[in-house]
Design an enzyme around this catalytic site. Structure first.
Site, PDB file in Angstrom:
ATOM      1  N   GLU A 224      23.468   2.300 -14.497  1.00 28.15           N
ATOM      2  CA  GLU A 224      23.690   1.525 -13.094  1.00 28.15           C
ATOM      3  C   GLU A 224      22.274   1.778 -12.538  1.00 28.15           C
ATOM      4  O   GLU A 224      21.517   2.564 -12.929  1.00 28.15           O
ATOM      5  CB  GLU A 224      24.791   2.243 -12.230  1.00 28.15           C
ATOM      6  CG  GLU A 224      26.115   2.329 -12.738  1.00 28.15           C
ATOM      7  CD  GLU A 224      26.949   3.269 -12.130  1.00 28.15           C
ATOM      8  OE1 GLU A 224      27.334   3.039 -11.101  1.00 28.15           O
ATOM      9  OE2 GLU A 224      27.038   4.375 -12.565  1.00 28.15           O
ATOM     10  N   LYS A 226      19.853   3.411  -9.411  1.00 26.43           N
ATOM     11  CA  LYS A 226      19.935   4.482  -8.629  1.00 26.43           C
ATOM     12  C   LYS A 226      19.518   4.100  -7.301  1.00 26.43           C
ATOM     13  O   LYS A 226      18.517   3.407  -6.931  1.00 26.43           O
ATOM     14  CB  LYS A 226      19.087   5.777  -8.974  1.00 26.43           C
ATOM     15  CG  LYS A 226      18.974   6.775  -7.963  1.00 26.43           C
ATOM     16  CD  LYS A 226      18.138   7.969  -8.650  1.00 26.43           C
ATOM     17  CE  LYS A 226      17.800   9.051  -7.556  1.00 26.43           C
ATOM     18  NZ  LYS A 226      18.821   8.914  -6.335  1.00 26.43           N
ATOM     19  N   ARG A 231      24.038   9.456  -0.208  1.00 24.67           N
ATOM     20  CA  ARG A 231      25.119  10.207  -1.031  1.00 24.67           C
ATOM     21  C   ARG A 231      26.304  10.281  -0.182  1.00 24.67           C
ATOM     22  O   ARG A 231      25.936  11.408   0.611  1.00 24.67           O
ATOM     23  CB  ARG A 231      24.859  10.890  -2.132  1.00 24.67           C
ATOM     24  CG  ARG A 231      26.098  11.355  -3.012  1.00 24.67           C
ATOM     25  CD  ARG A 231      26.287  10.748  -4.408  1.00 24.67           C
ATOM     26  NE  ARG A 231      27.212  10.842  -5.362  1.00 24.67           N
ATOM     27  CZ  ARG A 231      26.921  11.740  -6.229  1.00 24.67           C
ATOM     28  NH1 ARG A 231      25.957  12.577  -6.354  1.00 24.67           N
ATOM     29  NH2 ARG A 231      28.152  12.016  -7.117  1.00 24.67           N
ATOM     30  N   ARG A 246      26.887  14.307   1.166  1.00 29.20           N
ATOM     31  CA  ARG A 246      27.179  15.264  -0.023  1.00 29.20           C
ATOM     32  C   ARG A 246      27.361  16.690   0.042  1.00 29.20           C
ATOM     33  O   ARG A 246      27.662  17.428  -0.981  1.00 29.20           O
ATOM     34  CB  ARG A 246      26.006  14.887  -1.130  1.00 29.20           C
ATOM     35  CG  ARG A 246      24.683  15.172  -0.699  1.00 29.20           C
ATOM     36  CD  ARG A 246      23.612  14.915  -1.827  1.00 29.20           C
ATOM     37  NE  ARG A 246      23.292  16.480  -2.539  1.00 29.20           N
ATOM     38  CZ  ARG A 246      22.278  16.360  -3.557  1.00 29.20           C
ATOM     39  NH1 ARG A 246      21.771  15.357  -3.746  1.00 29.20           N
ATOM     40  NH2 ARG A 246      22.087  17.581  -3.855  1.00 29.20           N
ATOM     41  N   GLU A 271      27.290   5.241  -2.345  1.00 36.06           N
ATOM     42  CA  GLU A 271      25.988   5.197  -1.796  1.00 36.06           C
ATOM     43  C   GLU A 271      26.044   4.525  -0.250  1.00 36.06           C
ATOM     44  O   GLU A 271      26.405   3.462  -0.022  1.00 36.06           O
ATOM     45  CB  GLU A 271      24.765   4.823  -2.490  1.00 36.06           C
ATOM     46  CG  GLU A 271      23.497   5.150  -2.142  1.00 36.06           C
ATOM     47  CD  GLU A 271      22.946   6.347  -2.973  1.00 36.06           C
ATOM     48  OE1 GLU A 271      23.786   7.075  -3.622  1.00 36.06           O
ATOM     49  OE2 GLU A 271      21.716   6.748  -2.647  1.00 36.06           O
ATOM     50  N   LYS A 394      19.369  11.029 -13.668  1.00 35.45           N
ATOM     51  CA  LYS A 394      18.703  10.174 -12.866  1.00 35.45           C
ATOM     52  C   LYS A 394      17.323   9.906 -13.532  1.00 35.45           C
ATOM     53  O   LYS A 394      16.610  10.663 -13.879  1.00 35.45           O
ATOM     54  CB  LYS A 394      18.685  10.605 -11.707  1.00 35.45           C
ATOM     55  CG  LYS A 394      17.946  12.153 -11.408  1.00 35.45           C
ATOM     56  CD  LYS A 394      17.894  12.315  -9.981  1.00 35.45           C
ATOM     57  CE  LYS A 394      17.688  13.834  -9.707  1.00 35.45           C
ATOM     58  NZ  LYS A 394      18.286  14.550  -8.325  1.00 35.45           N
TER      59      LYS A 394
END
Ligand SMILES: [Zn+2]
Ligand SMILES: [Zn+2]
Lengths: 523, 340
Positions: A224, A226, A231, A246, A271, A394
């Site tokens: 996907e 980033k 977050r 987060r 996100e 990531k």
């Protein structure tokens, strides 16, 4: 309070995690409710109020000491609570201190004038160590080298239960955690938190190790984008709903538009972004909404917040964290179709079936100003709080670099409080330097000592805690991205700037210009 | 004659023009008056040295018998004439209470009396004669801990902390960083005064100066070299004294479950203790704290105070506020971390 103060001193100076655990467990076993619960709250950062402001402490101190001597002392010690703890005039007799819970209660119930009197009363009757503990506690500045996560781990050790059970319960419980201790000590069942509107600890990713992309078995991975946002976790239950950062802070009030119109129960990971009719706006646009406690209607209309959603932890009332990512994804898609919320978008899966396509997707993402790179998640990964290894990666865009000139320096916190470790740097524009960012990482301890020494020798001015320095030292700063920004005089803002190299050799005149910097903006 | 006409800071340290003597010079000179044996005050290689008997012995232990070409011992209270016999500078030593042999130096010239106190403290110390307040026109004071945040507790309290930790962690070897000269011996006596009569273990670097103290009649009790202990596990629950640099070097790895302590005035500041990864900071100093500096200056009540060796600015500010005439001498070469 004295037992708590002693605990803090011991924790502060102990480096071994096992030893810290031993100290804290000893304290828990020998301290009654509710004192120990409040101690846990203070250590884990769930004590959500301040007893007094740092400035009030400073003013009380200044009524008792020459301001110049105070300034010199503060400059040397590098930290307010410790400075005051040592400077406060000693009295001959120490007073009987109340228990921690009692003390917290007294401060909580006091109005502003009473707080001052209380503070003076206690500071005057305490030892320097106790003063430090009170000031740290009261300004929520407690740092004794124990993270919230370690506190939970130690609680798990204390009650001999898996830490994941504490993690799951944690945000549904509140100080002084009586029901938690009752369970840990075997006097009661595990607290029931079904349906509670509460934060669930999130799963985090590791940076993808260099050159490992070509060795991945691509079919095992979900790919996907980033996103360049924040977050967040959206929680909807029959009892209510909330949006969390987060780290578990409730940010519902700042983003009522994200919550509105969502009534389908679930815990959704995603996100936070500004989304205009399905169109994602830049991080800079989001920044205008951040840290606004209660945004005006107009701002909400101009910068509507939404979410790109990528995971589901609870489907309806059912905890699905043990399912594989692929199964959770299917549940997420179905949940989203039921939710019918236009400001929630599904994070698209990138159609990548071999390593070459993966590399191409990364190259494309790097050229896309809207994203920071790629996320690679194992399709069979369950949802595990924390940062489990080998599950999620990531893969960020390569860092960009600029040669900038150090302009100001400030002392750090905690361990680094005696060093100048926070630096403001700038680039040239029409023969003057314009600040473009701040960095406080990327150097070694050895380099930090050298930097600190350099600041002390090259300071030319002082604004409170900030030292202005000679504009002579060049650092190569690395950052993830550079964006236009109306909030900075330079007109640009850097994402995650940090030191890359200190260029002791390079004359300041050869540092980069604002034009060079703006050329790095991806459009 | 005004003191600053015949006593001035130079690159090598404080210089008495009328006597052609340096006081605690930081590089080799012809004539040196030495206040005490710490490395930042006493170096080897001067032509001619005047110091107390213990200070000379310390210098010879550290730099060899040949540490100077001629040495002249001067007892507390005794005077010698320096410089031109027809226009002499009179020099007298008085105890400074800092370490064994430490002296304040009174220089008196054409009716002006200057006391160079070197390093000094006012807390009781069984290893040396107590500080004496000497009447003078100019008092030159150190300022190592010259900030109001510095408050040195009694040494008993800090030794108590160490013994308490020993009781709490009987399986751990308590490794205490102490400077070899002065602090080491004072800590030993502090522990002994609390009834601790076990052998105290020494890193090799501490041995010679402990022997020297014992030779000067200071009984330190039973001391054992760590090097002589073949089974290092015997050091669990024992006290080992080592130079601060040994706290984190490889030497300490042979010791069982080390608990790091350090005895120093700087240990009052958390960041300082953290930097050295000290788990048990002990605030023990051989200098004056802020209040002791002010009390001493009040007691002496000199015409003028010259400040050196540390945080001159705070003391200068305080004295000026009190209406005491004061100036900062910017002497270079003193290292605040070298001794404390
Ligand atoms: Zn000294
Ligand atoms: Zn000294």
């Amino acid at each position: 309070m004295d037992a708590f103060s002693q605990l803090l001193q011991q924790l502060y100076f102990t480096s071994s995690n096992n030893e810290k655990s031993r100290l804290l467990r000893y304290y828990l076993a020998n301290t009654a409710d509710p004192d120990r619960g409040w101690a846990i709250a203070a250590l884990a950062g769930t004590l959500k109020f301040e007893f007094f402001k740092r400035n009030a402490v400073k003013n009380l101190m200044l009524e008792r000491v020459d301001p110049d001597l105070f300034a010199m002392s503060y400059d040397y010690v590098g930290e307010m609570s410790e400075t005051v703890a040592h400077l406060w005039p000693d009295t001959t007799s120490n007073i009987e201190l109340p228990g921690l819970a009692d003390l917290i209660d007294q401060f909580r119930q006091a109005n502003r004038e009473q707080v001052k009197a209380l503070l003076v009363h206690y500071l005057s009757g305490m030892t320097a160590e106790q003063r430090w503990s009170l000031l740290k506690l009261g300004t929520r500045g407690l740092r004794v080298g124990l993270s919230a996560r370690s506190v939970k781990r130690i609680l798990a050790e204390y009650g001999q239960v898996p830490v994941s059970e504490i993690e799951t319960l944690w945000h549904a419980l509140s100080p002084p955690y009586r029901e938690l201790f009752d369970w840990l000590e075997g006097r009661a069942d595990k607290p029931d938190i079904t349906g509670a509107v509460t934060f669930h600890p999130v799963m985090l990713s590791h940076p993808l190790p260099d050159n490992s992309a070509e060795r991945l078995t691509v079919s095992d991975w979900q790919v996907e984008y980033k996103y360049d946002g924040i977050r967040v976790q959206l929680v909807v239950t029959e009892q209510g709903k909330a949006l969390y950062s987060r780290t578990g802070d409730d940010i519902s009030e700042s983003f009522p538009d994200v919550l509105s119109g969502v009534d389908e129960c679930g815990v959704i990971d995603g996100e936070l972004l500004i989304i205009h009719d399905g169109e994602i706006d830049s991080f800079n646009a989001l920044q205008q909404r951040l840290n606004r406690k209660k945004p005006a209607k107009k701002l909400i209309t101009q910068k509507p917040a939404g979410m790109v959603v990528y995971d589901l932890l609870t489907d309806g009332n059912q905890d699905i964290t043990a399912l594989s990512l692929t199964e959770r994804r299917q549940r997420l898609e179905y949940w989203l179709s039921r939710a019918e919320a236009r400001h929630l978008q599904l994070s698209p899966l990138l159609p990548v079936s071999n390593n070459k396509q993966l590399q191409q997707a990364y190259t494309d993402a790097a050229a896309d100003p809207g994203v920071e790179g790629l996320m690679l998640k194992r399709k069979d990964s369950s949802y595990q709080p924390g940062r489990p290894s080998g599950q999620w990666f990531k893969w960020k865009r390569e860092a960009q670099h600029l040669d900038a000139v150090i302009m100001y320096a400030q002392r750090g916190h905690g361990k680094r409080s005696s060093f100048y470790s926070d630096f403001t740097f700038g680039v040239w524009h029409d023969n003057t330097l314009l600040p473009i960012g701040k960095a406080y990482s990327g150097f070694t301890d050895e380099e930090l000592k050298k930097l600190d020494n350099w600041v002390r020798r090259n300071a030319v001015g002082r604004f409170g805690p900030v030292r202005e320095v000679k504009k002579e030292l060049v650092v190569e700063v690395a950052f993830d991205a550079i964006h236009p920004s109306s909030r900075h005089k330079s007109g640009v803002a850097l994402r995650f700037p940090r030191f890359h190299r200190i260029r002791w050799d390079k004359p300041a005149s050869e540092a980069d210009t604002l034009t060079n910097a703006k050329a790095l903006i991806i459009t | 004659m005004q003191a600053d006409k015949w006593l001035q800071p130079r690159d090598n340290g404080l210089y008495c023009i009328a006597a052609d003597y340096y006081i605690d010079p930081t590089s080799e000179v012809a004539n040196a008056l030495i206040t005490h044996g710490h490395a930042d005050h006493a170096m080897g290689g001067h032509h001619n040295v005047v110091a107390t008997v213990p200070t000379i012995a310390i210098m010879q232990t550290r730099y060899g018998e040949e540490m100077a070409q001629t040495v002249q011992a001067l007892d507390y209270g005794a005077s010698i004439k320096l410089g031109d016999p027809d226009d002499p500078v009179s020099c007298t030593f008085y105890p400074a209470g800092h370490i064994l042999g430490s002296a304040q130096i009174l220089l008196s010239y054409r009716g002006t009396r200057v006391v160079i106190s070197g390093d000094y403290k006012r807390q009781p110390d069984p290893t040396c004669s107590p500080f004496e307040a000497i009447d003078c026109d100019v008092f030159i004071t150190e300022a190592t801990f010259a900030l109001p945040v510095f408050k040195h507790p009694p040494i008993e309290q800090e030794c108590e902390k160490l013994l308490h930790s020993l009781a709490l962690f009987p399986e751990r070897c308590h490794l205490v960083g102490v400077y070899a000269l002065g602090k080491c011996q004072r800590m030993i006596l502090g522990l002994r005064s609390l009834g601790y009569h076990q052998p105290i273990y020494l890193h090799g670097a501490q041995r010679r100066l402990c022997d020297l103290y014992q030779d000067h009649g200071i009984d330190l009790g039973q001391l054992t070299d760590v090097a002589d202990v073949s089974d290092k596990s015997e050091l669990a629950g024992q006290i080992v004294l080592a130079p601060p640099s040994a706290l984190s070097d490889r030497w300490s790895r042979s010791l069982p479950e080390v608990r790091k302590a350090m005895a120093s005035g700087w240990m009052q500041i958390r960041a300082r203790a953290h930097q050295r990864q000290v788990e048990l900071p002990l605030v023990v100093s051989d200098h004056c704290d802020w209040q002791a500096l002010l009390t001493t200056i009040n007691e002496i009540n000199p015409g003028e105070v010259w400040i050196t060796h540390g945080r001159e600015d705070a003391l200068l500010h305080q004295l000026t506020t009190q209406g005491v005439k004061a100036r900062a001498l910017s002497l270079i070469g003193y290292d605040e971390d070298a001794t404390d």
